[in-house]
Design an enzyme around this catalytic site. Structure first.
Site, PDB file in Angstrom:
ATOM      1  N   ALA A  60      29.647  38.171  39.918  1.00  0.00           N
ATOM      2  CA  ALA A  60      28.778  36.991  40.035  1.00  0.00           C
ATOM      3  C   ALA A  60      29.533  35.684  39.764  1.00  0.00           C
ATOM      4  O   ALA A  60      29.135  34.627  40.260  1.00  0.00           O
ATOM      5  CB  ALA A  60      27.590  37.134  39.082  1.00  0.00           C
ATOM      6  N   HIS A  78      32.645  34.957  40.835  1.00  0.00           N
ATOM      7  CA  HIS A  78      33.214  34.556  42.135  1.00  0.00           C
ATOM      8  C   HIS A  78      32.113  34.044  43.063  1.00  0.00           C
ATOM      9  O   HIS A  78      32.294  33.060  43.775  1.00  0.00           O
ATOM     10  CB  HIS A  78      33.864  35.751  42.843  1.00  0.00           C
ATOM     11  CG  HIS A  78      34.998  36.371  42.103  1.00  0.00           C
ATOM     12  ND1 HIS A  78      34.894  37.593  41.480  1.00  0.00           N
ATOM     13  CD2 HIS A  78      36.267  35.951  41.903  1.00  0.00           C
ATOM     14  CE1 HIS A  78      36.053  37.895  40.934  1.00  0.00           C
ATOM     15  NE2 HIS A  78      36.902  36.925  41.163  1.00  0.00           N
ATOM     16  N   GLN A 130      52.015  37.692  40.527  1.00  0.00           N
ATOM     17  CA  GLN A 130      51.453  37.179  39.273  1.00  0.00           C
ATOM     18  C   GLN A 130      51.231  38.277  38.239  1.00  0.00           C
ATOM     19  O   GLN A 130      50.724  38.010  37.153  1.00  0.00           O
ATOM     20  CB  GLN A 130      50.182  36.369  39.523  1.00  0.00           C
ATOM     21  CG  GLN A 130      48.972  37.155  39.984  1.00  0.00           C
ATOM     22  CD  GLN A 130      47.838  36.227  40.387  1.00  0.00           C
ATOM     23  OE1 GLN A 130      47.852  35.629  41.456  1.00  0.00           O
ATOM     24  NE2 GLN A 130      46.830  36.095  39.527  1.00  0.00           N
ATOM     25  N   GLY A 180      37.391  28.871  38.878  1.00  0.00           N
ATOM     26  CA  GLY A 180      36.505  29.050  37.733  1.00  0.00           C
ATOM     27  C   GLY A 180      37.164  28.566  36.442  1.00  0.00           C
ATOM     28  O   GLY A 180      38.364  28.776  36.220  1.00  0.00           O
ATOM     29  N   GLN A 181      36.376  27.966  35.567  1.00  0.00           N
ATOM     30  CA  GLN A 181      36.834  27.501  34.255  1.00  0.00           C
ATOM     31  C   GLN A 181      37.267  28.675  33.364  1.00  0.00           C
ATOM     32  O   GLN A 181      37.984  28.503  32.390  1.00  0.00           O
ATOM     33  CB  GLN A 181      35.719  26.678  33.586  1.00  0.00           C
ATOM     34  CG  GLN A 181      35.972  26.201  32.183  1.00  0.00           C
ATOM     35  CD  GLN A 181      37.185  25.280  32.067  1.00  0.00           C
ATOM     36  OE1 GLN A 181      37.576  24.619  33.017  1.00  0.00           O
ATOM     37  NE2 GLN A 181      37.796  25.260  30.890  1.00  0.00           N
ATOM     38  N   LYS A 182      36.837  29.877  33.724  1.00  0.00           N
ATOM     39  CA  LYS A 182      37.235  31.073  32.950  1.00  0.00           C
ATOM     40  C   LYS A 182      38.752  31.108  32.770  1.00  0.00           C
ATOM     41  O   LYS A 182      39.252  31.420  31.694  1.00  0.00           O
ATOM     42  CB  LYS A 182      36.734  32.317  33.686  1.00  0.00           C
ATOM     43  CG  LYS A 182      37.310  33.623  33.196  1.00  0.00           C
ATOM     44  CD  LYS A 182      36.502  34.148  32.063  1.00  0.00           C
ATOM     45  CE  LYS A 182      37.040  35.433  31.464  1.00  0.00           C
ATOM     46  NZ  LYS A 182      38.051  36.138  32.162  1.00  0.00           N
ATOM     47  N   ARG A 230      38.073  42.632  34.842  1.00  0.00           N
ATOM     48  CA  ARG A 230      38.618  43.580  33.857  1.00  0.00           C
ATOM     49  C   ARG A 230      37.538  44.154  32.936  1.00  0.00           C
ATOM     50  O   ARG A 230      37.806  45.128  32.223  1.00  0.00           O
ATOM     51  CB  ARG A 230      39.752  42.932  33.066  1.00  0.00           C
ATOM     52  CG  ARG A 230      40.969  42.680  33.953  1.00  0.00           C
ATOM     53  CD  ARG A 230      42.201  42.238  33.200  1.00  0.00           C
ATOM     54  NE  ARG A 230      43.371  42.239  34.066  1.00  0.00           N
ATOM     55  CZ  ARG A 230      43.946  41.142  34.577  1.00  0.00           C
ATOM     56  NH1 ARG A 230      43.473  39.960  34.285  1.00  0.00           N
ATOM     57  NH2 ARG A 230      45.008  41.239  35.362  1.00  0.00           N
TER      58      ARG A 230
HETATM   59  O1  PAF Z   1      42.129  33.607  39.724  1.00  0.00           O
HETATM   60  C1  PAF Z   1      42.528  34.465  40.534  1.00  0.00           C
HETATM   61  O2  PAF Z   1      41.790  35.372  40.935  1.00  0.00           O
HETATM   62  C2  PAF Z   1      43.963  34.402  41.034  1.00  0.00           C
HETATM   63  O3  PAF Z   1      44.828  33.987  40.038  1.00  0.00           O
HETATM   64  C3  PAF Z   1      44.124  33.540  42.300  1.00  0.00           C
HETATM   65  C4  PAF Z   1      43.805  32.074  42.017  1.00  0.00           C
HETATM   66  C5  PAF Z   1      43.234  34.063  43.401  1.00  0.00           C
HETATM   67  C6  PAF Z   1      45.587  33.595  42.767  1.00  0.00           C
HETATM   68  O4  PAF Z   1      45.963  34.897  43.093  1.00  0.00           O
END
Ligand code: PAF
Length: 291
Positions: free
Chosen positions: A32, A34, A58, A144-146, A184
């Protein structure tokens, strides 16, 4: 809503768009949180592109890249329902073809907090997001600010590299009991899910004492630490009280400060945050606080 994979198909679809284009970058397995970004993008932009890509650069070798949850069909159904125009789900060969060797590196603001714990993480985020921006050419990008540090790092990158777009930052979405939504969270069993509420409890405590006039960071942090002492399943990695842009620690809060934390619940590493000095209805409402 169309789903494309290649750069060529993305560019063809992009060239047909008229009016503002919003981009919501994601790694899929949407929740929710996203969807709230997509809905905000739909409100503000005639076209909404959502990228779904689990970005290998990442994740460090010890992190959960291989096991990160993926479900494109489910994501596509949710995005269609939310009103997205186009889904771009590139493959690794599209994003990092063989011979790839170019990275974007934002300096100081990536060295603290999450960056100190995950030294290669933000280089991966800025690289992939720069590539997404170049490919999609959005007018606005929604985050998102998360992931508060991600927002600070990407805002810096947008300024420094002259990306011609507006960053739109949307509030953290929480379960009714306060748990911030995260992909997660699916790793938590029932007891851990309950233990994870300690994060939002500590943030509420910080807000409560700030609202009651406390400005000394150390006092706020030690009240938060007391809350964690009561939850043996939680192992705090850091609690930070920092400037909202530089993310450097502050001893005294003048107007605003970002309180952020990373906490292990079992093997699952959770992050959460709030900005003191700024309304945070999802935390203040459920704690009965009035700003
Ligand atoms: O926040 C995320 O899900 C990722 O870090 C992003 C911004 C999509 C980059 O892979």
């Amino acid at each position: 809503m169309k789903i494309v994979q290649t750069l060529e198909d993305l560019r063809e679809e992009r060239s047909k768009m008229t009016g503002p284009v919003g981009l919501v970058p994601t790694m899929g397995f949407l929740h929710a949180g996203h969807i709230s970004l997509v809905k905000q993008a739909v409100k503000e932009c005639a076209n909404v592109v959502v990228s779904i890509y689990v970005n290998p650069t990442q994740f460090s070798p010890t992190e959960d890249f291989a096991s990160y949850p993926r479900d494109l069909d489910r994501d596509a159904a949710l995005l269609k329902e939310a009103g997205a125009t186009l889904v771009w789900a590139p493959t690794d060969a599209v994003m990092y073809p063989s011979g790839y060797q170019t990275y974007v590196n934002v300096e100081d603001v990536t060295k603290v907090l999450e960056g100190a714990m995950r030294p290669t993480h933000f280089r991966g985020v800025t690289t992939v997001v720069a590539k997404l921006f170049n490919a999609v050419q959005p007018d606005k990008a929604f985050f998102g600010q998360k992931d508060a540090q991600q927002v600070a790092v990407l805002s810096r990158m947008v300024k420094d590299l002259n990306f011609n777009l507006e960053m739109v930052v949307c509030p953290i979405v929480r379960e009714k009991d306060g748990l911030a939504l995260s992909s997660r969270n699916t790793y938590l069993d029932t007891a851990q899910r309950q233990a994870a509420l300690v994060l939002s409890r500590a943030l509420r405590k910080a807000r409560e004492i700030f609202i009651n006039g406390e400005r000394e960071s150390q006092k706020i942090r030690s009240e938060m630490e007391k809350i964690f002492t009561g939850e043996p399943a939680a192992k705090v990695q850091y609690i930070s009280i920092a400037d909202t842009q530089s993310l450097l620690e502050v001893e005294w809060i003048e107007t605003q400060a970002l309180v952020s934390m990373a906490v292990y619940i079992g093997k699952t590493r959770l992050i959460d945050n709030t900005i003191l000095g700024k309304p945070d209805p999802a935390l203040d409402k459920s704690s009965g606080l009035v700003l």
